[in-house]
Design a protein around this motif. Structure first.
Motif, short mmCIF file in Angstrom:
data_model
loop_
_atom_site.label_atom_id
_atom_site.label_comp_id
_atom_site.label_asym_id
_atom_site.label_seq_id
_atom_site.Cartn_x
_atom_site.Cartn_y
_atom_site.Cartn_z
N LEU A 160 0.83 -1.20 0.00
CA LEU A 160 0.00 0.00 0.00
C LEU A 160 0.87 1.25 0.00
O LEU A 160 1.97 1.26 0.55
CB LEU A 160 -0.92 0.03 1.23
CG LEU A 160 -1.94 -1.09 1.34
CD1 LEU A 160 -2.74 -0.92 2.63
CD2 LEU A 160 -2.87 -1.09 0.14
N CYS A 203 0.50 4.04 1.66
CA CYS A 203 -0.02 4.83 2.77
C CYS A 203 0.74 4.46 4.04
O CYS A 203 1.50 3.50 4.05
CB CYS A 203 -1.52 4.61 2.95
SG CYS A 203 -1.95 2.93 3.43
N GLY A 238 -6.10 5.70 5.43
CA GLY A 238 -6.89 5.48 4.23
C GLY A 238 -8.22 4.84 4.53
O GLY A 238 -8.59 4.64 5.68
N ASP A 273 -11.51 0.27 2.07
CA ASP A 273 -11.25 -0.53 0.86
C ASP A 273 -9.82 -1.06 0.82
O ASP A 273 -9.50 -1.91 0.00
CB ASP A 273 -11.57 0.28 -0.39
CG ASP A 273 -10.74 1.55 -0.50
OD1 ASP A 273 -10.30 2.09 0.54
OD2 ASP A 273 -10.55 2.03 -1.64
N THR A 274 -8.95 -0.59 1.72
CA THR A 274 -7.58 -1.09 1.74
C THR A 274 -7.45 -2.43 2.46
O THR A 274 -6.42 -3.07 2.39
CB THR A 274 -6.63 -0.07 2.44
OG1 THR A 274 -7.11 0.15 3.76
CG2 THR A 274 -6.55 1.23 1.68
#
Length: 140
Positions: free
Chosen positions: A33, A35, A58, A61-62
């Motif tokens: 990811l 993030c 975030g 959806d991650t």
């Protein structure tokens, strides 16, 4: 006391049994990811003694909640917006998981047809038993 700054927007995975955070990190693909991800290992907990916590910047959806539920369905998922917890989700064992675990049966079609997804269905919730959709092999 250790202090990790709060999130403005994101997810906090709480009540992870001590030592399981790296397994969750790997299975959720959090290293891929783009993030911030913070892992707190062996945090003190009145309820559990010791626990791990993962903070993910975030949206929801991650995180694949089915994968998370399979690994440890007692984790609490806190949704953070504007620095506040707006929702708490409790996980359940997923009825079906895909490409999280692999069938070990050498006669299973997934051993021959490499591109087939590895799909397991929950057959016994009490004992957390999953079986391969193709050959009924029990996951151990």
């Amino acid at each position: 006391m250790l202090n990790i700054s709060g999130l403005e927007e994101g997810i906090v995975l709480d009540h992870i049994p001590a030592g399981k955070s790296m397994e969750i990190y790997k299975h959720l693909g959090l290293g891929h990811l783009d993030c911030q991800v913070a892992i707190i290992k062996n945090a003190r907990s009145e309820k559990m003694g010791r626990k791990d916590i993962i903070k993910i910047e975030g949206g929801l959806d991650t995180v694949d909640l089915n994968v998370l539920g399979f690994i440890e369905h007692k984790i609490t998922v806190n949704i953070i917006r504007n620095g506040e917890i707006v929702e708490k989700k409790t996980l359940r064992l997923p009825k079906k998981i895909t490409n999280v675990i692999r069938c070990k049966n050498p006669r299973c079609i997934t051993s021959i047809e490499q591109e087939l997804p590895h799909i397991f269905n929950l057959t016994d919730e009490e004992h957390k038993i999953y079986r391969c959709m193709y050959c009924e092999e029990k996951y151990k």
